[in-house]
Enzyme design. Structure first.
Site, mmCIF file in Angstrom:
data_model
loop_
_atom_site.group_PDB
_atom_site.id
_atom_site.type_symbol
_atom_site.label_atom_id
_atom_site.label_comp_id
_atom_site.label_asym_id
_atom_site.label_seq_id
_atom_site.Cartn_x
_atom_site.Cartn_y
_atom_site.Cartn_z
ATOM 1 N N GLY A 125 -2.046 8.214 -5.680
ATOM 2 C CA GLY A 125 -2.038 6.759 -5.485
ATOM 3 C C GLY A 125 -1.103 5.976 -6.400
ATOM 4 O O GLY A 125 -0.250 5.222 -5.931
ATOM 5 N N VAL A 126 -1.216 6.167 -7.709
ATOM 6 C CA VAL A 126 -0.362 5.437 -8.646
ATOM 7 C C VAL A 126 1.057 6.024 -8.625
ATOM 8 O O VAL A 126 2.047 5.296 -8.543
ATOM 9 C CB VAL A 126 -0.951 5.496 -10.084
ATOM 10 C CG1 VAL A 126 -0.058 4.747 -11.056
ATOM 11 C CG2 VAL A 126 -2.373 4.949 -10.115
ATOM 12 N N GLY A 127 1.143 7.331 -8.678
ATOM 13 C CA GLY A 127 2.450 8.005 -8.743
ATOM 14 C C GLY A 127 3.325 7.719 -7.535
ATOM 15 O O GLY A 127 4.541 7.564 -7.654
ATOM 16 N N GLU A 128 2.702 7.630 -6.360
ATOM 17 C CA GLU A 128 3.480 7.408 -5.133
ATOM 18 C C GLU A 128 3.840 5.942 -4.925
ATOM 19 O O GLU A 128 4.824 5.628 -4.265
ATOM 20 C CB GLU A 128 2.682 7.900 -3.913
ATOM 21 C CG GLU A 128 2.553 9.415 -3.866
ATOM 22 C CD GLU A 128 1.527 9.882 -2.845
ATOM 23 O OE1 GLU A 128 1.323 9.203 -1.826
ATOM 24 O OE2 GLU A 128 0.912 10.943 -3.081
ATOM 25 N N ASN A 129 2.984 5.047 -5.470
ATOM 26 C CA ASN A 129 3.136 3.631 -5.120
ATOM 27 C C ASN A 129 3.585 2.701 -6.237
ATOM 28 O O ASN A 129 4.108 1.628 -5.959
ATOM 29 C CB ASN A 129 1.806 3.092 -4.578
ATOM 30 C CG ASN A 129 1.417 3.799 -3.296
ATOM 31 O OD1 ASN A 129 2.158 3.806 -2.335
ATOM 32 N ND2 ASN A 129 0.259 4.442 -3.295
ATOM 33 N N ARG A 167 -12.552 21.732 1.115
ATOM 34 C CA ARG A 167 -12.127 21.548 -0.275
ATOM 35 C C ARG A 167 -13.330 21.806 -1.185
ATOM 36 O O ARG A 167 -14.400 21.232 -0.984
ATOM 37 C CB ARG A 167 -11.632 20.131 -0.481
ATOM 38 C CG ARG A 167 -11.323 19.874 -1.921
ATOM 39 C CD ARG A 167 -10.941 18.449 -2.164
ATOM 40 N NE ARG A 167 -10.730 18.271 -3.587
ATOM 41 C CZ ARG A 167 -11.115 17.197 -4.262
ATOM 42 N NH1 ARG A 167 -11.716 16.217 -3.660
ATOM 43 N NH2 ARG A 167 -10.885 17.118 -5.553
ATOM 44 N N ARG A 179 -12.122 7.081 -16.514
ATOM 45 C CA ARG A 179 -12.371 8.161 -17.479
ATOM 46 C C ARG A 179 -11.509 7.969 -18.724
ATOM 47 O O ARG A 179 -10.363 7.534 -18.636
ATOM 48 C CB ARG A 179 -12.038 9.527 -16.863
ATOM 49 C CG ARG A 179 -12.926 9.905 -15.714
ATOM 50 C CD ARG A 179 -12.710 11.364 -15.332
ATOM 51 N NE ARG A 179 -13.342 11.665 -14.075
ATOM 52 C CZ ARG A 179 -12.679 12.079 -12.989
ATOM 53 N NH1 ARG A 179 -11.383 12.282 -13.035
ATOM 54 N NH2 ARG A 179 -13.334 12.325 -11.880
ATOM 55 N N LYS A 184 -14.671 13.420 4.292
ATOM 56 C CA LYS A 184 -13.398 13.068 4.934
ATOM 57 C C LYS A 184 -12.977 14.237 5.795
ATOM 58 O O LYS A 184 -13.293 15.384 5.470
ATOM 59 C CB LYS A 184 -12.321 12.815 3.868
ATOM 60 C CG LYS A 184 -12.567 11.560 3.080
ATOM 61 C CD LYS A 184 -11.376 11.262 2.191
ATOM 62 C CE LYS A 184 -11.834 10.624 0.906
ATOM 63 N NZ LYS A 184 -11.223 11.115 -0.290
ATOM 64 N N ILE A 243 -1.131 11.262 -10.433
ATOM 65 C CA ILE A 243 -1.826 10.123 -11.030
ATOM 66 C C ILE A 243 -2.382 9.208 -9.938
ATOM 67 O O ILE A 243 -1.671 8.466 -9.298
ATOM 68 C CB ILE A 243 -0.952 9.372 -12.071
ATOM 69 C CG1 ILE A 243 0.472 9.119 -11.565
ATOM 70 C CG2 ILE A 243 -0.884 10.146 -13.364
ATOM 71 C CD1 ILE A 243 1.301 8.248 -12.509
ATOM 72 N N ASN A 280 -13.504 17.483 3.535
ATOM 73 C CA ASN A 280 -13.636 17.233 2.102
ATOM 74 C C ASN A 280 -14.966 16.502 1.911
ATOM 75 O O ASN A 280 -15.056 15.297 2.141
ATOM 76 C CB ASN A 280 -12.449 16.383 1.633
ATOM 77 C CG ASN A 280 -12.473 16.114 0.148
ATOM 78 O OD1 ASN A 280 -13.452 16.428 -0.537
ATOM 79 N ND2 ASN A 280 -11.415 15.511 -0.362
ATOM 80 N N HIS A 305 -7.104 19.296 -9.362
ATOM 81 C CA HIS A 305 -5.971 18.859 -8.529
ATOM 82 C C HIS A 305 -4.998 20.002 -8.257
ATOM 83 O O HIS A 305 -3.817 19.773 -7.982
ATOM 84 C CB HIS A 305 -5.151 17.730 -9.207
ATOM 85 C CG HIS A 305 -5.914 16.461 -9.447
ATOM 86 N ND1 HIS A 305 -5.763 15.708 -10.580
ATOM 87 C CD2 HIS A 305 -6.823 15.808 -8.686
ATOM 88 C CE1 HIS A 305 -6.537 14.639 -10.518
ATOM 89 N NE2 HIS A 305 -7.205 14.689 -9.375
ATOM 90 N N GLU A 355 -2.934 17.417 0.181
ATOM 91 C CA GLU A 355 -3.878 18.501 -0.087
ATOM 92 C C GLU A 355 -4.488 19.030 1.203
ATOM 93 O O GLU A 355 -4.726 20.231 1.340
ATOM 94 C CB GLU A 355 -4.993 17.990 -1.021
ATOM 95 C CG GLU A 355 -4.500 17.778 -2.435
ATOM 96 C CD GLU A 355 -5.345 16.793 -3.226
ATOM 97 O OE1 GLU A 355 -5.302 15.586 -2.892
ATOM 98 O OE2 GLU A 355 -6.035 17.209 -4.159
ATOM 99 N N MET A 375 -5.062 0.397 -10.738
ATOM 100 C CA MET A 375 -3.787 0.078 -11.394
ATOM 101 C C MET A 375 -3.107 -1.148 -10.781
ATOM 102 O O MET A 375 -2.415 -1.882 -11.476
ATOM 103 C CB MET A 375 -2.878 1.322 -11.354
ATOM 104 C CG MET A 375 -1.570 1.163 -12.070
ATOM 105 S SD MET A 375 -1.711 0.546 -13.776
ATOM 106 C CE MET A 375 -1.709 2.048 -14.720
HETATM 107 P P1 AMP Z 1 -5.862 8.192 -5.297
HETATM 108 O O1 AMP Z 1 -6.991 8.556 -6.192
HETATM 109 O O2 AMP Z 1 -4.730 9.160 -5.314
HETATM 110 O O3 AMP Z 1 -6.292 7.816 -3.896
HETATM 111 O O4 AMP Z 1 -5.246 6.858 -5.917
HETATM 112 C C1 AMP Z 1 -5.974 5.659 -5.896
HETATM 113 C C2 AMP Z 1 -5.390 4.723 -6.909
HETATM 114 O O5 AMP Z 1 -4.001 4.492 -6.649
HETATM 115 C C3 AMP Z 1 -6.014 3.328 -6.855
HETATM 116 O O6 AMP Z 1 -7.158 3.249 -7.629
HETATM 117 C C4 AMP Z 1 -4.911 2.473 -7.432
HETATM 118 O O7 AMP Z 1 -5.125 2.365 -8.805
HETATM 119 C C5 AMP Z 1 -3.646 3.251 -7.224
HETATM 120 N N1 AMP Z 1 -2.666 2.553 -6.378
HETATM 121 C C6 AMP Z 1 -2.573 2.557 -5.040
HETATM 122 N N2 AMP Z 1 -1.534 1.774 -4.635
HETATM 123 C C7 AMP Z 1 -0.968 1.274 -5.764
HETATM 124 C C8 AMP Z 1 0.127 0.415 -6.027
HETATM 125 N N3 AMP Z 1 0.876 -0.110 -5.063
HETATM 126 N N4 AMP Z 1 0.399 0.130 -7.329
HETATM 127 C C9 AMP Z 1 -0.350 0.640 -8.313
HETATM 128 N N5 AMP Z 1 -1.376 1.462 -8.131
HETATM 129 C C10 AMP Z 1 -1.703 1.777 -6.872
#
Ligand code: AMP
Length: 400
Positions: A331-335, A91, A241, A14, A209, A7, A180, A385, A284
């Site tokens: 990142g946000v959706g999973e965590n 990618r 954004r 990566k 997200i 990627n 995505h 991905e 987040m």
């Molecule tokens: P990604 O672009 O999928 O790698 O997601 C990155 C984003 O996930 C980061 O900028 C954070 O805002 C968010 N993130 C990661 N871990 C958490 C968490 N435990 N709680 C809230 N947001 C998170």
């Protein structure tokens, strides 16, 4: 068969090396700050110690050579010889209307991607740099391109056209392409597997997200609408954004603040979203922490983020005339337990019965966060991905 997935960004790269025989990740890593004398290479081999190295890496060809060196390193390597790599998957952000699936790279594919640079000036050149770096270091290995836009090529015209004079579409290819796509496709397939139901009979709303964010309506396994547009700027509020905005704001703001086109672009892509409203961070985690400590700007940023996401979920349930599953990923959706809770506790009208306890427990695996009695399933599915790129590469190269 062993497949290397790359990627490439303009100054980063990566990678993941897959053993397709057992779906194993043999090694992964990244090179950052390509073009600088203090570039960083992080190599994480399976069951061995991670290496972090700072050195001068001025272009992608050197970056790939260093990655290959690490893969065959006597101590930290996972291969005896580079010849064990059978194919490389890349990618690519923008495949325009030309690609509705992954393809083996040949001269005509390269030409088309070069033509599409106009639509993705920041991203497609990087993929071509990655390709050229691989071809220089491994001239006999087949390369496959997987496109972020490909999955969305099934959208009907009524979803992908903008209501502006059609010359912008016919002459300049202005339309919704989405992004995505590889992640949304993975989420759709895993959702069907998780629920033990054929994807053809499911209506899924996939919420990817992360720092960038998009929602996709997947009806019968096909993308029928997605929130990102011609570029990744449209749709949800994101880290930096703006997401959806009255287009007139752009010209108005440019006039009032004397902004150039490039400044306006930068304002909307890099200085908006969570960062602009919270005045704290695009991340987040930090916004949530500040909100919980009572910061009003962070509270507003969080509320706007959630409100817009809920609106899209409602819109896509309407677009598909129903929804069977809402899925969170990235990142946000999973965590983020709090983001999922804030979104889902106000979707009662759809028949969502949210389970707060399930929402809180564990991460890093597929799970249900709705109650067993819920009419609509709510799931968390960690995206992958790289695996999708490896799978497509393996399938295309095996057929050759
Ligand atoms: P990604 O672009 O999928 O790698 O997601 C990155 C984003 O996930 C980061 O900028 C954070 O805002 C968010 N993130 C990661 N871990 C958490 C968490 N435990 N709680 C809230 N947001 C998170």
């Amino acid at each position: 068969m062993k497949v290397l997935v790359i990627n490439a960004g303009s100054s980063s790269l990566k990678y993941q090396l897959f053993n397709m025989a057992n779906n194993d990740v043999l090694a992964k890593g990244r090179v950052e700050r390509i073009g600088m004398d203090s570039a960083i290479l992080v190599h994480e081999p399976k069951d061995k110690e991670e290496i972090k190295e700072v050195s001068e890496i001025l272009e992608h060809t050197t970056a790939i050579r260093k990655v290959l060196d690490k893969l065959v390193d006597k101590q930290q390597g996972v291969l005896v010889s580079i010849d064990e790599i059978d194919a490389v998957g890349h990618r690519v952000v923008h495949g325009g209307e030309a690609f509705s699936g992954s393809v083996i790279v040949d001269d005509s594919v390269k030409k088309e991607i070069t033509r599409l640079i106009d639509l993705a000036p920041l991203h497609n050149p990087a993929a071509l740099l990655g390709l050229s770096a691989v071809q220089t270091n491994m001239p006999n290995v087949p390369n496959v391109f997987t496109f972020d836009t490909a999955f969305h090529q099934t959208m009907p015209k009524s979803a992908y056209m903008y209501a502006i004079p059609t010359i912008f579409y016919t002459k300049h290819k202005v339309r919704r392409y989405g992004a995505h796509g590889t992640s949304h496709l993975y989420v759709g397939e895993r959702t069907a597997e998780f629920l033990g139901r054929p994807i053809e009979e499911l209506k899924i709303i996939s919420c990817h997200i992360g720092n960038g964010a998009s929602v996709t309506a997947i009806d019968g396994g096909k993308s029928v609408d997605t929130s990102m547009g011609m570029t990744p700027l449209e749709g949800l509020m994101m880290g930096t954004r703006s997401g959806d905005i009255d287009p007139a704001v752009v010209t108005y703001a440019m006039g009032k603040e004397d902004l150039t086109v490039s400044e306006a672009n930068s304002m909307l892509n890099k200085h908006s979203g969570l960062l602009a409203i919270s005045k704290i961070s695009s991340d987040m985690r930090e916004v949530t922490e500040a909100m919980e400590a009572g910061d009003q700007n962070a509270q507003l940023a969080f509320d706007m983020y959630i409100y817009r996401l809920r609106k899209y979920i409602g819109a896509y349930a309407a677009a598909m005339d129903g929804v069977d599953a809402i899925v969170f990923t990235a990142g946000v959706g999973e965590n983020s337990v709090v983001v999922r809770e804030a979104v889902c506790t106000k979707l009662n009208f759809l028949g969502v019965e949210f389970d707060s306890e399930r929402n809180k427990t564990g991460r890093g695996f597929d799970k249900r966060i709705s109650k067993d009695t819920s009419k609509v399933e709510v799931l968390v599915i960690p995206t992958n991905e790289e695996w999708m790129i490896a799978r497509d590469t393996f399938e295309l190269v095996s057929k050759k």
